[in-house]
Motif scaffolding. Sequence first.
Motif, PDB file in Angstrom:
ATOM      1  N   ILE A 191      -7.765   7.668  13.977  1.00  0.00           N
ATOM      2  CA  ILE A 191      -8.034   7.151  15.323  1.00  0.00           C
ATOM      3  C   ILE A 191      -6.869   6.300  15.827  1.00  0.00           C
ATOM      4  N   PHE A 192      -6.423   5.346  14.998  1.00  0.00           N
ATOM      5  CA  PHE A 192      -5.333   4.466  15.416  1.00  0.00           C
ATOM      6  C   PHE A 192      -4.004   5.218  15.503  1.00  0.00           C
ATOM      7  N   GLY A 193      -3.829   6.221  14.627  1.00  0.00           N
ATOM      8  CA  GLY A 193      -2.621   7.030  14.693  1.00  0.00           C
ATOM      9  C   GLY A 193      -2.532   7.782  16.009  1.00  0.00           C
ATOM     10  N   ALA A 194      -3.688   8.281  16.480  1.00  0.00           N
ATOM     11  CA  ALA A 194      -3.720   8.989  17.765  1.00  0.00           C
ATOM     12  C   ALA A 194      -3.513   8.032  18.937  1.00  0.00           C
ATOM     13  N   LEU A 195      -4.113   6.832  18.852  1.00  0.00           N
ATOM     14  CA  LEU A 195      -4.044   5.874  19.965  1.00  0.00           C
ATOM     15  C   LEU A 195      -2.658   5.250  20.123  1.00  0.00           C
ATOM     16  N   PHE A 196      -2.058   4.849  19.002  1.00  0.00           N
ATOM     17  CA  PHE A 196      -0.817   4.075  19.081  1.00  0.00           C
ATOM     18  C   PHE A 196       0.445   4.884  18.781  1.00  0.00           C
ATOM     19  N   LEU A 197       0.311   5.967  18.010  1.00  0.00           N
ATOM     20  CA  LEU A 197       1.489   6.757  17.650  1.00  0.00           C
ATOM     21  C   LEU A 197       1.467   8.143  18.279  1.00  0.00           C
ATOM     22  N   GLY A 247      -7.489   0.828   7.961  1.00  0.00           N
ATOM     23  CA  GLY A 247      -7.069   2.043   8.658  1.00  0.00           C
ATOM     24  C   GLY A 247      -5.927   1.782   9.621  1.00  0.00           C
ATOM     25  N   SER A 248      -6.007   0.656  10.328  1.00  0.00           N
ATOM     26  CA  SER A 248      -4.930   0.301  11.262  1.00  0.00           C
ATOM     27  C   SER A 248      -3.644  -0.025  10.521  1.00  0.00           C
ATOM     28  N   GLY A 249      -3.782  -0.410   9.242  1.00  0.00           N
ATOM     29  CA  GLY A 249      -2.603  -0.738   8.449  1.00  0.00           C
ATOM     30  C   GLY A 249      -1.658   0.444   8.272  1.00  0.00           C
ATOM     31  N   PHE A 250      -2.199   1.677   8.309  1.00  0.00           N
ATOM     32  CA  PHE A 250      -1.342   2.856   8.175  1.00  0.00           C
ATOM     33  C   PHE A 250      -0.393   2.969   9.374  1.00  0.00           C
ATOM     34  N   VAL A 251      -0.868   2.536  10.540  1.00  0.00           N
ATOM     35  CA  VAL A 251      -0.004   2.530  11.715  1.00  0.00           C
ATOM     36  C   VAL A 251       1.129   1.518  11.512  1.00  0.00           C
ATOM     37  N   GLY A 253     -10.583  20.594   1.006  1.00  0.00           N
ATOM     38  CA  GLY A 253     -10.072  19.862   2.155  1.00  0.00           C
ATOM     39  C   GLY A 253      -8.607  19.530   2.011  1.00  0.00           C
ATOM     40  N   MET A 254      -8.195  19.159   0.780  1.00  0.00           N
ATOM     41  CA  MET A 254      -6.791  18.856   0.525  1.00  0.00           C
ATOM     42  C   MET A 254      -5.915  20.094   0.737  1.00  0.00           C
ATOM     43  N   TYR A 255      -6.428  21.254   0.349  1.00  0.00           N
ATOM     44  CA  TYR A 255      -5.684  22.497   0.544  1.00  0.00           C
ATOM     45  C   TYR A 255      -5.429  22.744   2.027  1.00  0.00           C
ATOM     46  N   LEU A 256      -6.470  22.586   2.846  1.00  0.00           N
ATOM     47  CA  LEU A 256      -6.329  22.824   4.283  1.00  0.00           C
ATOM     48  C   LEU A 256      -5.427  21.778   4.939  1.00  0.00           C
ATOM     49  N   LEU A 257      -5.482  20.563   4.444  1.00  0.00           N
ATOM     50  CA  LEU A 257      -4.724  19.472   5.054  1.00  0.00           C
ATOM     51  C   LEU A 257      -3.247  19.496   4.674  1.00  0.00           C
ATOM     52  N   CYS A 258      -2.961  19.861   3.431  1.00  0.00           N
ATOM     53  CA  CYS A 258      -1.598  19.673   2.920  1.00  0.00           C
ATOM     54  C   CYS A 258      -0.818  20.937   2.593  1.00  0.00           C
ATOM     55  N   VAL A 259      -1.510  21.979   2.130  1.00  0.00           N
ATOM     56  CA  VAL A 259      -0.795  23.157   1.653  1.00  0.00           C
ATOM     57  C   VAL A 259      -0.354  24.020   2.826  1.00  0.00           C
ATOM     58  N   HIS A 260       0.920  24.323   2.874  1.00  0.00           N
ATOM     59  CA  HIS A 260       1.486  25.088   3.974  1.00  0.00           C
ATOM     60  C   HIS A 260       1.733  26.537   3.553  1.00  0.00           C
ATOM     61  N   GLU A 311       2.400  11.743   8.834  1.00  0.00           N
ATOM     62  CA  GLU A 311       1.711  11.002   9.888  1.00  0.00           C
ATOM     63  C   GLU A 311       0.720  10.006   9.290  1.00  0.00           C
ATOM     64  N   ALA A 312       0.447   8.922  10.040  1.00  0.00           N
ATOM     65  CA  ALA A 312      -0.427   7.853   9.548  1.00  0.00           C
ATOM     66  C   ALA A 312      -1.833   8.361   9.247  1.00  0.00           C
ATOM     67  N   GLY A 313      -2.388   9.180  10.157  1.00  0.00           N
ATOM     68  CA  GLY A 313      -3.743   9.678   9.965  1.00  0.00           C
ATOM     69  C   GLY A 313      -3.860  10.553   8.733  1.00  0.00           C
ATOM     70  N   LYS A 314      -2.917  11.445   8.568  1.00  0.00           N
ATOM     71  CA  LYS A 314      -2.908  12.333   7.407  1.00  0.00           C
ATOM     72  C   LYS A 314      -2.731  11.525   6.122  1.00  0.00           C
ATOM     73  N   ALA A 315      -1.871  10.518   6.161  1.00  0.00           N
ATOM     74  CA  ALA A 315      -1.645   9.667   4.999  1.00  0.00           C
ATOM     75  C   ALA A 315      -2.925   8.951   4.589  1.00  0.00           C
ATOM     76  N   GLY A 316      -3.720   8.547   5.579  1.00  0.00           N
ATOM     77  CA  GLY A 316      -4.977   7.862   5.286  1.00  0.00           C
ATOM     78  C   GLY A 316      -5.932   8.737   4.500  1.00  0.00           C
ATOM     79  N   PHE A 317      -6.035  10.004   4.865  1.00  0.00           N
ATOM     80  CA  PHE A 317      -6.950  10.903   4.167  1.00  0.00           C
ATOM     81  C   PHE A 317      -6.450  11.278   2.783  1.00  0.00           C
TER      82      PHE A 317
END
Length: 313
Positions: free
Chosen positions: A273-279, A20-24, A154-161, A113-119
């Motif tokens: 979590i790491f995306g919020a903490l470090f980025l 997970g931290s690797g995405f950061v 979930g993918m629809y809510l996360l990605c579709v604009h 974003e790193a967090g979104k990319a992780g999901f």
Amino acid sequence: MKKKQYLGNALLLLTGMIWGSGFVGQRLGMETEVGPITFNAARMLLAGLFISLVIVVMDMAGRRMKTGSQRRIETAANAVRDDQKYTVIGGVCCGAVLAAGATFQQAGIVYTEAGKAGFITAMYILLVPIINFLFFRKKNTWIVWFAVVVGVAGMYLLCVHEGFSFSKGDLLLLACALFFSFHILCCDYFVQRGNAVRISAIQFFTCALLSGIIAQIVEHPTWEQTYTAILPILYLGVVSGGIGFTLQIVGQQFTEPTIASLLMSTESVFAVIFGALFLHEHMSGRETIGCLLIFTAIILAQAPIPVKKRKDV
């Protein structure tokens, strides 16, 4: 639960945290002068070197523990040739698919974003049963199909604009998830016939070689550009790639496959979590609900269904 199971679960949870931290690290790497394909080539090369070192240490320890007769039995010509054949072919095939998936992922992280990319990347867990059904006619339980529906929501809510459109980064990461699904199926086939650790080392070197060739054609990298991302490359190559994979191999020896895959899938949560903490990344309420639905789908897709025993009449 036995102490070894506790140890295995702890190691796999640590693996999910590291991944997970690797995405950061990937996101920070794309803020430097290095191109995404060059970045992948460098970190995969380091991961391959680290796994090779692990193999050398394991071989030395194994030789000390074996008697002369055991060594002669294990080096029977046919068995060795068969094992080596699947190990080499498997490493090259897995490495080629990994190169495609990693390229799409790294390119997608440039725009996401790193967090979104992780999901989005974690969607491979839902794509595997679909691919298995479409191409190999392997049936799935009802709960797996329900998990797929929840994951799509979930993918629809996360990605579709607005206007039913995906961002460029989302589409690249969806392609990454698809290739990672094929990578899992490829690994599943070859690790049952070859040496899992050696397959991993070969796949990292194959991925590094292919990425390096493409980078020379597309990105024309220089040592100066690559050096600007030296810290993310070192972290992803040694820690996320080398140490993360080693912990996975050790942890899975003591843990059931279903629990193991669930613990490792927490990488998507740790990415947020790491995306919020470090980025200092943050998600909207809609995107957060999408993440929760995807994580729920991941859990459901791996949940064992109790089978009722038939009573003898």
